[in-house]
Design a protein around this motif. Structure first.
Motif, PDB file in Angstrom:
ATOM      1  N   LEU A  29      20.183  -0.521   3.801  1.00 12.59           N
ATOM      2  CA  LEU A  29      20.293  -1.836   4.435  1.00 12.59           C
ATOM      3  C   LEU A  29      21.349  -1.889   5.530  1.00 12.59           C
ATOM      4  O   LEU A  29      21.400  -2.854   6.276  1.00 12.59           O
ATOM      5  CB  LEU A  29      20.551  -2.915   3.376  1.00 12.59           C
ATOM      6  CG  LEU A  29      19.403  -3.140   2.402  1.00 12.59           C
ATOM      7  CD1 LEU A  29      19.769  -4.220   1.390  1.00 12.59           C
ATOM      8  CD2 LEU A  29      18.113  -3.504   3.123  1.00 12.59           C
ATOM      9  N   ASN A  30      22.165  -0.854   5.630  1.00 12.71           N
ATOM     10  CA  ASN A  30      23.124  -0.785   6.733  1.00 12.71           C
ATOM     11  C   ASN A  30      22.509  -0.193   7.996  1.00 12.71           C
ATOM     12  O   ASN A  30      23.162  -0.148   9.035  1.00 12.71           O
ATOM     13  CB  ASN A  30      24.342   0.057   6.322  1.00 12.71           C
ATOM     14  CG  ASN A  30      25.177  -0.641   5.282  1.00 12.71           C
ATOM     15  OD1 ASN A  30      25.471  -1.821   5.421  1.00 12.71           O
ATOM     16  ND2 ASN A  30      25.529   0.067   4.237  1.00 12.71           N
ATOM     17  N   THR A  38      16.247  -9.988  10.046  1.00 15.50           N
ATOM     18  CA  THR A  38      15.894 -11.054   9.111  1.00 15.50           C
ATOM     19  C   THR A  38      17.129 -11.726   8.540  1.00 15.50           C
ATOM     20  O   THR A  38      17.208 -12.963   8.492  1.00 15.50           O
ATOM     21  CB  THR A  38      15.018 -10.486   7.969  1.00 15.50           C
ATOM     22  OG1 THR A  38      13.840  -9.920   8.537  1.00 15.50           O
ATOM     23  CG2 THR A  38      14.647 -11.561   6.970  1.00 15.50           C
ATOM     24  N   PHE A  39      18.090 -10.937   8.080  1.00 15.35           N
ATOM     25  CA  PHE A  39      19.300 -11.508   7.488  1.00 15.35           C
ATOM     26  C   PHE A  39      20.055 -12.371   8.504  1.00 15.35           C
ATOM     27  O   PHE A  39      20.486 -13.479   8.193  1.00 15.35           O
ATOM     28  CB  PHE A  39      20.223 -10.412   6.954  1.00 15.35           C
ATOM     29  CG  PHE A  39      19.628  -9.548   5.868  1.00 15.35           C
ATOM     30  CD1 PHE A  39      18.502  -9.942   5.149  1.00 15.35           C
ATOM     31  CD2 PHE A  39      20.187  -8.324   5.562  1.00 15.35           C
ATOM     32  CE1 PHE A  39      17.957  -9.139   4.152  1.00 15.35           C
ATOM     33  CE2 PHE A  39      19.655  -7.520   4.566  1.00 15.35           C
ATOM     34  CZ  PHE A  39      18.540  -7.928   3.855  1.00 15.35           C
ATOM     35  N   ASN A  42      17.938 -15.577   9.238  1.00 13.39           N
ATOM     36  CA  ASN A  42      17.983 -16.539   8.132  1.00 13.39           C
ATOM     37  C   ASN A  42      19.329 -17.257   8.086  1.00 13.39           C
ATOM     38  O   ASN A  42      19.385 -18.484   7.930  1.00 13.39           O
ATOM     39  CB  ASN A  42      17.728 -15.845   6.795  1.00 13.39           C
ATOM     40  CG  ASN A  42      16.299 -15.409   6.626  1.00 13.39           C
ATOM     41  OD1 ASN A  42      15.397 -15.854   7.324  1.00 13.39           O
ATOM     42  ND2 ASN A  42      16.083 -14.505   5.693  1.00 13.39           N
ATOM     43  N   LYS A  43      20.402 -16.496   8.207  1.00 19.40           N
ATOM     44  CA  LYS A  43      21.731 -17.100   8.127  1.00 19.40           C
ATOM     45  C   LYS A  43      22.003 -18.011   9.320  1.00 19.40           C
ATOM     46  O   LYS A  43      22.579 -19.094   9.163  1.00 19.40           O
ATOM     47  CB  LYS A  43      22.795 -16.012   7.996  1.00 19.40           C
ATOM     48  CG  LYS A  43      22.717 -15.312   6.650  1.00 19.40           C
ATOM     49  CD  LYS A  43      23.598 -14.081   6.578  1.00 19.40           C
ATOM     50  CE  LYS A  43      23.379 -13.361   5.243  1.00 19.40           C
ATOM     51  NZ  LYS A  43      24.128 -12.100   5.179  1.00 19.40           N
ATOM     52  N   LEU A  44      21.568 -17.604  10.503  1.00 20.75           N
ATOM     53  CA  LEU A  44      21.731 -18.466  11.680  1.00 20.75           C
ATOM     54  C   LEU A  44      20.912 -19.746  11.537  1.00 20.75           C
ATOM     55  O   LEU A  44      21.405 -20.843  11.829  1.00 20.75           O
ATOM     56  CB  LEU A  44      21.303 -17.727  12.951  1.00 20.75           C
ATOM     57  CG  LEU A  44      22.299 -16.748  13.541  1.00 20.75           C
ATOM     58  CD1 LEU A  44      21.645 -15.963  14.683  1.00 20.75           C
ATOM     59  CD2 LEU A  44      23.544 -17.461  14.028  1.00 20.75           C
ATOM     60  N   SER A  45      19.660 -19.624  11.085  1.00 20.28           N
ATOM     61  CA  SER A  45      18.797 -20.803  10.933  1.00 20.28           C
ATOM     62  C   SER A  45      19.342 -21.768   9.895  1.00 20.28           C
ATOM     63  O   SER A  45      19.372 -22.980  10.130  1.00 20.28           O
ATOM     64  CB  SER A  45      17.374 -20.389  10.540  1.00 20.28           C
ATOM     65  OG  SER A  45      16.726 -19.812  11.633  1.00 20.28           O
TER      66      SER A  45
END
Length: 174
Positions: A29-30, A38-39, A42-45
């Motif tokens: 995942l790094n 995606t991460f 999602n966090k921005l949205s």
């Protein structure tokens, strides 16, 4: 009275040995770009929705629609869907909510009676003009860890990835 055997309960499969979970390939995942995108998205949205809702009374999807209408006044819903990458259902619901609140108008397109022309009202434009200041500040803070030339490289790389989405979606992005 005949006695028939009761049906047996189906056996549940035994849980896999946790050690078995490490036997196959794993994502790093790094380094896995789709996960990063995606991460981050999602966090921005999620944070944008909370911030825009609290401060301006619009969620992030409504903001995306409003900003697209400021850029392309009079576009149909299909164009909004194409640009922001949402299905027709969520876009239609958000358009109806924005129209009900007096932020946009939806009229039959003069050149094609089968489509609709969507435009911001003066009230919708006023909301846009307030939110854009906050949106650009959020972008500035997000990118503040990058040098100017790095920001330009990032924007170019993201644009190229966006243009290449058809390689995995089978759909055009323009």
């Amino acid at each position: 009275m005949s006695s028939q055997p009761l049906p047996r309960k189906p056996r549940r499969p035994r849980p896999a040995d946790p050690a078995d979970a490490t036997d196959g390939p794993l994502l790093d995942l790094n380094r896995y770009v789709p996960a990063f995108i995606t991460f981050i998205g999602n966090k921005l949205s999620n944070s944008a929705t909370a911030f825009y809702q609290k401060n301006f009374g619009v969620n992030v999807t409504e903001w995306r629609i409003i900003s697209q209408l400021a850029i392309e006044p009079g576009i149909p819903a299909s164009r909004i869907c194409q640009v922001i990458g949402f299905d027709k259902g969520p876009v239609s619901r958000n358009l109806a909510a924005l129209q009900k609140r007096g932020l946009l108008t939806i009229r039959t397109a003069p050149d094609d009676g089968r489509t609709h022309s969507i435009t911001l009202t003066a009230r919708g434009r006023a909301v846009h003009d307030k939110v854009i200041v906050a949106a650009l500040e959020r972008e500035r803070r997000l990118l503040s860890c990058l040098k100017k030339d790095e920001r330009e490289v990032l924007i170019d790389l993201l644009r190229r990835l966006h243009e290449n989405l058809g390689a995995v979606t089978g759909q055009s992005t323009t």
